[in-house]
Motif scaffolding. Sequence first.
Motif, short mmCIF file in Angstrom:
data_model
loop_
_atom_site.label_atom_id
_atom_site.label_comp_id
_atom_site.label_asym_id
_atom_site.label_seq_id
_atom_site.Cartn_x
_atom_site.Cartn_y
_atom_site.Cartn_z
N ALA A 269 -0.03 -9.80 -8.99
CA ALA A 269 0.74 -8.96 -9.91
C ALA A 269 -0.14 -7.86 -10.51
CB ALA A 269 1.35 -9.83 -11.01
N LEU A 270 -1.39 -8.20 -10.80
CA LEU A 270 -2.33 -7.19 -11.31
C LEU A 270 -2.56 -6.10 -10.28
CD1 LEU A 270 -4.26 -6.71 -13.81
CD2 LEU A 270 -6.06 -7.71 -12.38
N ALA A 271 -2.74 -6.50 -9.03
CA ALA A 271 -2.94 -5.51 -7.96
C ALA A 271 -1.71 -4.64 -7.78
CB ALA A 271 -3.26 -6.24 -6.66
N ALA A 272 -0.52 -5.23 -7.86
CA ALA A 272 0.72 -4.46 -7.71
C ALA A 272 0.87 -3.46 -8.84
CB ALA A 272 1.91 -5.42 -7.67
N LEU A 273 0.48 -3.86 -10.05
CA LEU A 273 0.55 -2.94 -11.18
C LEU A 273 -0.40 -1.76 -10.97
CD1 LEU A 273 1.45 -2.19 -14.04
CD2 LEU A 273 -0.36 -3.70 -14.92
N ALA A 274 -1.61 -2.03 -10.51
CA ALA A 274 -2.56 -0.95 -10.23
C ALA A 274 -2.00 0.01 -9.20
CB ALA A 274 -3.89 -1.53 -9.76
N ALA B 75 -12.53 -12.79 -6.42
CA ALA B 75 -13.21 -12.03 -5.38
C ALA B 75 -12.29 -11.80 -4.18
CB ALA B 75 -14.48 -12.75 -4.94
N GLU B 76 -11.60 -12.85 -3.77
CA GLU B 76 -10.69 -12.73 -2.63
C GLU B 76 -9.58 -11.74 -2.92
OE1 GLU B 76 -7.48 -15.55 -0.23
OE2 GLU B 76 -9.11 -16.49 -1.37
N ALA B 77 -8.99 -11.84 -4.12
CA ALA B 77 -7.87 -10.96 -4.46
C ALA B 77 -8.31 -9.51 -4.61
CB ALA B 77 -7.20 -11.45 -5.74
N LEU B 78 -9.42 -9.28 -5.29
CA LEU B 78 -9.88 -7.90 -5.50
C LEU B 78 -10.26 -7.25 -4.18
CD1 LEU B 78 -11.92 -8.00 -8.83
CD2 LEU B 78 -9.50 -7.51 -8.46
N ASN B 79 -10.77 -8.03 -3.26
CA ASN B 79 -11.09 -7.45 -1.96
C ASN B 79 -9.86 -7.24 -1.09
OD1 ASN B 79 -13.96 -6.95 -1.82
ND2 ASN B 79 -14.23 -9.14 -2.12
#
Length: 433
Positions: free
Chosen positions: A241-246, A275-279
């Motif tokens: 959800a954080l990645a989708a918001l970005a 680490a996995e999600a941010l990458n």
Amino acid sequence: MAAERTEHPADPVARLADEVVDHRFKGLPPDAAGLTVGELAAERRSVFTGGFTTPVLTLSAGALEHNLRQLGEFSARHGLAFAPHGKTSMAPQLLRRQIDHGAWGITAAVPSQARVYRAFGIRRIFLANEVVDAAALRWMAGELAADPEVRFVVYADSVRGVELMEAALSEAGAGRSGPPLDVVVELGVPGGRTGVRTHREAVRVADAVADAAGMRLVGVAGYEGEVPGASPESVRAWLDALAALAADLDAAGRFAQAGEVVVSAGGSAWFDVVAEALNGLPELSRPVLKLLRSGAYVSHDDGHYRRVTPFNRLPGEGSLRSAFLLWAQVVSRPEPGLALLNAGKRDAAYDLDLPQPRAVRTARGAVRGADGLSVAKLADQHAFVTVAPGAGLEVGDWVGLGLSHPCTVFDKWQLIPVTEDDGTVVDLVRTFF
């Protein structure tokens, strides 16, 4: 003969060695009063026979170096920037070593911590909170205006908070006489702590920041440790959800003023999933600063973080070692099966776990394990230790206690001896709480 005193006019961290040892610092040798910290360290006294009084907290030199290296290498291996949370230790010497091991900057929770960081020369500060204190915001604006290399990144999670920030920053001239303050929208979770609860509300806050004077919207962030009943699946869902918001804010052009987009998460319990999600972030219109913020790793512990560290799930990726031992003495054996130590709530963390006996040093200098001993409860200045038959604990023996939750260990000690494995004191770490 005392070591020659050395002045360190240009380096505030080095100047800590010039502080005079006196009654302010518990556990230190009474006969060291008047020496500087550097002089006491240079004498390489034994924590057991060199005049130190109990209780005394020690940090293992070897464990500290091991832990600092492990997270620095983990971040580099996974392509992450690292801003460890400095609230854990509030020890400038350790913050400096974290930066020396590759940290991008240091995370703070409140402006008073950021002021300590600035006093010791730290220029990149991630402030993981919404700051609505006008005095603090004026100070931050002044720091930004005074030094072009200083950077603050702060949270926003409400339109009202943005309005208060804008008013204070405008009064201070931020964006006019100095650079704007970098702001990230904080994404929370229902039932958690701070942070917006919905994507829609996050967009509203982002719009408010983007339209405000004195601020620059640069990204999104949050803390996955607040996900209720956190598991790899629920933490990953929040990170997605954080990645989708970005991605959505980037597509809407909300990061137009940002040189890079900051996407940040990561306490000490889930840095593997982070680490996995941010990458796995989608490509954005500008470079992404993937910022990990784990802090408790620097000392690790013998309780909570020993159980939850991601290295337990990552064979071959690394390991952490507890650096703490709180040495206390047996001061009473009032009845069979009970010993009282002279360390209690004023000395040891107890909010997550009670201390755990790890070692015994007898009055005759023999060292052994602490089998058959357990801490049943703590009073202000005493630990109640249950002693199994045959454990052989005597008045005068030293007991080394392993501790849980570093954040509530460091804050009880202003000056902490750093020891080699044999108890030789090689340094002393100053804290600022």
